[in-house]
Design a protein around this motif. Structure first.
Motif, short mmCIF file in Angstrom:
data_model
loop_
_atom_site.label_atom_id
_atom_site.label_comp_id
_atom_site.label_asym_id
_atom_site.label_seq_id
_atom_site.Cartn_x
_atom_site.Cartn_y
_atom_site.Cartn_z
N VAL A 121 -16.25 46.01 -19.12
CA VAL A 121 -16.81 45.00 -18.50
C VAL A 121 -16.58 45.49 -16.99
CG1 VAL A 121 -16.98 42.72 -17.87
CG2 VAL A 121 -16.71 43.23 -20.30
N LEU A 122 -17.73 45.47 -16.39
CA LEU A 122 -17.81 45.67 -14.77
C LEU A 122 -18.09 44.55 -14.06
CD1 LEU A 122 -18.08 48.50 -16.27
CD2 LEU A 122 -19.61 49.28 -14.11
N PRO A 123 -17.47 43.94 -13.04
CA PRO A 123 -17.76 42.76 -12.45
C PRO A 123 -18.54 43.02 -11.21
CG PRO A 123 -15.51 43.58 -11.72
CD PRO A 123 -16.18 44.60 -12.69
N TYR A 124 -18.61 42.07 -10.28
CA TYR A 124 -19.24 42.32 -8.82
C TYR A 124 -18.14 42.12 -8.06
CZ TYR A 124 -22.91 42.34 -5.51
OH TYR A 124 -23.57 42.64 -4.38
N LEU A 125 -17.94 43.10 -7.38
CA LEU A 125 -16.62 43.12 -6.34
C LEU A 125 -17.16 43.06 -4.57
CD1 LEU A 125 -13.84 43.01 -5.91
CD2 LEU A 125 -13.93 45.59 -6.35
N TYR A 126 -17.24 41.97 -3.95
CA TYR A 126 -17.78 41.87 -2.65
C TYR A 126 -16.65 42.78 -1.95
CZ TYR A 126 -21.10 38.34 -4.03
OH TYR A 126 -22.23 37.86 -4.58
N GLY A 127 -17.31 43.25 -0.66
CA GLY A 127 -16.48 44.03 -0.14
C GLY A 127 -16.04 45.42 -0.26
N LEU A 128 -16.57 45.82 -1.56
CA LEU A 128 -16.39 47.28 -1.85
C LEU A 128 -17.40 48.03 -1.35
CD1 LEU A 128 -15.04 49.08 -3.95
CD2 LEU A 128 -16.81 48.68 -5.45
N SER A 129 -16.95 48.84 -0.30
CA SER A 129 -18.01 49.39 0.59
C SER A 129 -18.09 51.04 0.10
CB SER A 129 -17.75 49.42 2.12
OG SER A 129 -16.41 50.25 2.18
N ASP A 130 -19.05 51.79 0.65
CA ASP A 130 -19.06 53.23 0.34
C ASP A 130 -18.12 53.98 0.97
OD1 ASP A 130 -19.99 52.89 2.89
OD2 ASP A 130 -22.08 54.18 2.68
N SER A 131 -17.42 53.42 1.88
CA SER A 131 -16.23 54.29 2.79
C SER A 131 -14.97 54.28 1.68
CB SER A 131 -15.87 53.66 4.08
OG SER A 131 -15.35 52.30 3.94
N GLY A 132 -14.97 53.28 0.81
CA GLY A 132 -13.66 53.11 0.16
C GLY A 132 -12.72 52.04 0.84
N GLU A 133 -13.07 51.75 2.03
CA GLU A 133 -12.02 50.93 2.91
C GLU A 133 -12.16 49.46 2.78
OE1 GLU A 133 -12.50 52.29 6.85
OE2 GLU A 133 -11.66 54.37 6.34
N GLY A 134 -13.38 49.05 2.02
CA GLY A 134 -13.31 47.44 1.67
C GLY A 134 -13.89 46.69 2.43
N GLY A 135 -14.67 46.95 3.25
CA GLY A 135 -15.82 46.35 4.11
C GLY A 135 -15.14 45.64 5.34
N GLU A 136 -15.28 46.14 6.46
CA GLU A 136 -14.48 45.57 7.64
C GLU A 136 -14.89 44.24 8.11
OE1 GLU A 136 -18.09 48.15 9.32
OE2 GLU A 136 -16.59 48.06 7.67
N HIS A 137 -15.95 43.39 7.48
CA HIS A 137 -16.17 42.43 7.90
C HIS A 137 -15.81 41.14 6.75
CE1 HIS A 137 -18.43 43.92 11.12
NE2 HIS A 137 -19.30 44.65 10.25
N VAL A 138 -15.27 41.64 5.78
CA VAL A 138 -14.97 40.70 4.83
C VAL A 138 -13.80 39.77 5.48
CG1 VAL A 138 -13.71 40.49 2.54
CG2 VAL A 138 -15.36 42.30 2.88
N ALA A 139 -12.73 40.08 5.78
CA ALA A 139 -11.77 39.15 6.18
C ALA A 139 -12.04 37.90 7.02
CB ALA A 139 -10.46 39.98 6.92
N GLU A 140 -13.06 38.27 7.91
CA GLU A 140 -13.41 37.24 8.83
C GLU A 140 -14.51 36.15 8.25
OE1 GLU A 140 -17.09 39.34 11.29
OE2 GLU A 140 -15.14 40.09 11.73
N ARG A 141 -14.90 36.63 6.98
CA ARG A 141 -15.78 35.70 6.37
C ARG A 141 -15.09 34.97 5.10
NH1 ARG A 141 -18.62 39.40 8.67
NH2 ARG A 141 -20.82 39.16 8.93
N LEU A 142 -13.74 35.00 5.15
CA LEU A 142 -13.02 34.37 3.78
C LEU A 142 -12.22 33.37 4.45
CD1 LEU A 142 -11.69 37.35 1.68
CD2 LEU A 142 -13.63 35.85 1.55
N ASP A 143 -12.20 32.27 3.55
CA ASP A 143 -11.14 31.15 3.73
C ASP A 143 -10.34 31.22 2.65
OD1 ASP A 143 -9.83 28.78 4.05
OD2 ASP A 143 -11.63 27.44 4.25
N LEU A 144 -9.04 31.45 2.70
CA LEU A 144 -8.21 31.78 1.50
C LEU A 144 -7.91 30.51 0.90
CD1 LEU A 144 -5.71 34.58 3.00
CD2 LEU A 144 -7.93 34.81 1.51
N HIS A 145 -8.32 29.36 1.53
CA HIS A 145 -7.96 27.90 0.86
C HIS A 145 -9.37 27.55 0.30
CE1 HIS A 145 -4.13 27.63 2.93
NE2 HIS A 145 -4.82 27.95 4.30
N ASP A 146 -10.38 28.36 0.48
CA ASP A 146 -11.67 28.05 -0.20
C ASP A 146 -12.25 29.33 -0.80
OD1 ASP A 146 -13.78 26.89 -1.23
OD2 ASP A 146 -14.68 26.64 0.48
#
Length: 299
Positions: A121-146
């Motif tokens: 089973v393959l899920p959907y993984l946000y922040g998975l970029s073609d560079s392999g570094e994880g998408g530099e804009h992810v952290a600023e869009r995440l609320d770890l409490h939500d």
């Protein structure tokens, strides 16, 4: 011994204690009750406080921690420790720094239950970029409490999308319609039947540098008759992580060459020769191979 869990979450890690903590925290919030899954953390020789980070969650998760000595990059061996120790019929792989939507494990299980025979089973993984570094804009869009709300906002705004969206746009989401779905079996978050993983030999521990060990396993699973399925509702997001891009790309290419020597099949030769920018052309090219040269899944 208590009743066997429904799935086993396997997390290899190395010197990423903070990212590991975020991943484990997301596991404490799963809709699947905590007594229905187990977590196996395998430490590939960390020198930071990874052990403390893992054991901190012992009272909230059914968690076992393994440590292997630092003998270089041995993520394949680390995941194999998890597979060997799993008490459940399904292994869910994820990485330190991947945060799981509360419905993630439930969705993995639903896909396995809906699939006849062994499944991957393959899920959907946000922040998975073609560079392999994880998408530099992810952290600023995440609320770890939500976290769920953050992932759903990424979905609504079509931000930080999984690079495999290019694959789905091109070939569709029914992986039974493509000849080589294993090409996108990436273990940042993915699952497979435990018995089938053991039957094909698990991860090849000859992979001692970054890249390729997951698609190598996916190739063997596919040849053994595993059904690959994509579940867009099994959502997760990957936090950015540091990696040397050029070194990683070169390592990935070397590992593909190793696969050509290992299998000596036209389909693996084709993958190894394909320029990185044409990666998602692969299934179209495989479909165009003469029938007599296409790989035999039972080989």
């Amino acid at each position: 011994m208590s009743e066997a869990p429904r799935c086993t979450v396997i997390i290899p890690t190395y010197n990423r204690s903070e990212l590991l903590s975020h991943t484990l925290e997301s596991l404490t919030r799963q809709q699947l009750p905590a007594d229905q899954f187990e977590v196996i953390v395998v430490d590939d020789g960390s020198t930071d406080d990874t052990a403390d980070a893992a054991t901190h969650f012992h009272d909230r998760l059914d968690l076992r921690y393994h440590h292997q000595p630092d003998e270089g990059f041995r993520v394949a061996a680390a995941r194999n420790i998890g597979i060997a120790d799993a008490r459940s019929p399904i292994c869910v792989f994820t990485d330190a720094g991947v945060l799981l939507h509360t419905d993630n494990l439930t969705q993995h299980l639903a896909s396995h239950q809906a699939t006849p025979g062994p499944a991957a089973v393959l899920p959907y993984l946000y922040g998975l970029s073609d560079s392999g570094e994880g998408g530099e804009h992810v952290a600023e869009r995440l609320d770890l409490h939500d976290l769920d709300g953050s992932i759903e906002r990424l979905q609504a705004k079509r931000e930080c999308r999984d690079i495999r969206e290019l694959f789905y746009d091109r070939y569709g989401e029914d992986l039974t319609r493509v000849p080589a779905p294993w090409q996108i079996f990436w273990t940042g978050n993915a699952s497979a039947d435990t018995a089938q993983l053991r039957a094909v030999g698990g991860f090849d521990e000859n992979f001692r540098t970054w890249g390729g060990e997951d698609i190598d396993l996916g190739y063997r699973l596919h040849r053994a008759g595993t059904h690959f399925t994509f579940n867009r509702h099994a959502k997760a997001v990957r936090l950015p992580r540091t990696k040397m891009r050029d070194v990683a790309a070169d390592s990935d290419r070397r590992n593909l060459r190793y696969m050509t020597e290992k299998y000596r099949t036209p389909v693996i030769d084709l993958l190894a020769e394909l320029p990185r920018e044409r990666y998602f052309d692969f299934n179209e090219l495989v479909a165009g191979l003469p029938a007599r040269r296409q790989p035999d899944r039972g080989r």
